[in-house]
Design an enzyme around this catalytic site. Sequence first.
Site, PDB file in Angstrom:
ATOM      1  N   ASN A   3       0.835  -1.213   0.000  1.00  0.00           N
ATOM      2  CA  ASN A   3       0.000   0.000   0.000  1.00  0.00           C
ATOM      3  C   ASN A   3       0.865   1.258   0.000  1.00  0.00           C
ATOM      4  O   ASN A   3       0.571   2.232  -0.688  1.00  0.00           O
ATOM      5  CB  ASN A   3      -0.958  -0.001   1.193  1.00  0.00           C
ATOM      6  N   GLU A  46      -7.382  -2.069  -2.637  1.00  0.00           N
ATOM      7  CA  GLU A  46      -6.724  -1.224  -1.636  1.00  0.00           C
ATOM      8  C   GLU A  46      -5.784  -0.237  -2.322  1.00  0.00           C
ATOM      9  O   GLU A  46      -5.718   0.945  -1.969  1.00  0.00           O
ATOM     10  CB  GLU A  46      -5.923  -2.077  -0.643  1.00  0.00           C
ATOM     11  N   ARG A  92       3.300   0.636  25.753  1.00  0.00           N
ATOM     12  CA  ARG A  92       2.729   1.277  24.558  1.00  0.00           C
ATOM     13  C   ARG A  92       2.876   2.788  24.596  1.00  0.00           C
ATOM     14  O   ARG A  92       3.154   3.427  23.586  1.00  0.00           O
ATOM     15  CB  ARG A  92       1.234   0.952  24.450  1.00  0.00           C
ATOM     16  N   HIS A 103      -8.054  -0.912   5.930  1.00  0.00           N
ATOM     17  CA  HIS A 103      -8.403  -2.184   6.561  1.00  0.00           C
ATOM     18  C   HIS A 103      -8.991  -3.118   5.505  1.00  0.00           C
ATOM     19  O   HIS A 103      -9.837  -2.697   4.710  1.00  0.00           O
ATOM     20  CB  HIS A 103      -9.427  -1.939   7.685  1.00  0.00           C
ATOM     21  N   ILE A 148      -1.209  -1.525  17.895  1.00  0.00           N
ATOM     22  CA  ILE A 148      -2.381  -0.799  18.394  1.00  0.00           C
ATOM     23  C   ILE A 148      -1.872   0.480  19.037  1.00  0.00           C
ATOM     24  O   ILE A 148      -0.927   0.459  19.826  1.00  0.00           O
ATOM     25  CB  ILE A 148      -3.131  -1.664  19.431  1.00  0.00           C
TER      26      ILE A 148
HETATM   27  C1  GRF Z   1      -3.208  -4.685   3.951  1.00  0.00           C
HETATM   28  O1  GRF Z   1      -4.085  -5.742   3.663  1.00  0.00           O
HETATM   29  C2  GRF Z   1      -3.891  -3.637   4.759  1.00  0.00           C
HETATM   30  O2  GRF Z   1      -5.239  -3.512   4.464  1.00  0.00           O
HETATM   31  C3  GRF Z   1      -3.713  -4.147   6.168  1.00  0.00           C
HETATM   32  O3  GRF Z   1      -2.450  -4.723   6.196  1.00  0.00           O
HETATM   33  C4  GRF Z   1      -2.076  -5.139   4.892  1.00  0.00           C
HETATM   34  C5  GRF Z   1      -0.793  -4.464   4.574  1.00  0.00           C
HETATM   35  O4  GRF Z   1      -0.254  -4.860   3.354  1.00  0.00           O
HETATM   36  N1  GRF Z   1      -3.896  -3.072   7.115  1.00  0.00           N
HETATM   37  P1  GRF Z   1       0.936  -4.041   2.704  1.00  0.00           P
HETATM   38  O5  GRF Z   1       2.064  -4.025   3.715  1.00  0.00           O
HETATM   39  O6  GRF Z   1       0.456  -2.675   2.386  1.00  0.00           O
HETATM   40  O7  GRF Z   1       1.307  -4.815   1.483  1.00  0.00           O
END
Ligand code: GRF
Length: 212
Positions: free
Chosen positions: A14, A170, A61, A105, A88
Amino acid sequence: MKKIVILISGRGSNMQSLLEAKLPCEIVAVISNKADAGGLTVAQEHGIATAVVSHRDYADRAAFDAALAQVIDGYRADLVVLAGFMRILTDGFVERYRGRLINIHPSLLPAYAGTHTHERALQDGVKIHGCTVHFVTPTLDAGPILIQAAVPVLRDDTPASLSARVLHEEHRIYPQAVRWLCREQVWLDEQGRVASNRLEQPGSALVSPGLS
Ligand code: GRF
């Protein structure tokens, strides 16, 4: 131009989609809580500054989040983008970046908050699954929603094949959400709701299985 910091823990696909999207902002740094996150190399190849703040170096944390915030603020970030960041965050951290902290997500929230979203969707036999970009609030995966994409669940799907179909979406919706925020076309209002200027409305419904 707004400054963006991306937080990762892993492969960073991402993050890569954001780096390659030609966004109207400056991605000033990628920070990982894991030194061996594959995404750090990808970021460096794109000429982006990287930093590691390991949660293992802090007693709790709150101490980790304080250290993380210090690094983020050192880059004068306007927007903090979680991209597979697997920690978290404390309420204090989340409040500090209210309206400036977003997450992606892999489910159509509020369904399947938490982990193993694709396995749980297959188990339940849902016919439509997807992904969500949302503002981060203290309750996990429950913040106001900016954008979602839906995909069909196919008959022979495995968690891996479904995950790949969702991940493809995504990589489309995260750059879009960041672009809107950079252009101030969407924002979190005083009541904690997503407000926006007029955005494109979708043209059609997704029906799954298809009508025959
Ligand atoms: C993705 O599926 C995202 O939605 C979730 O963790 C994963 C991360 O994948 N929060 P990447 O590291 O971006 O490939």
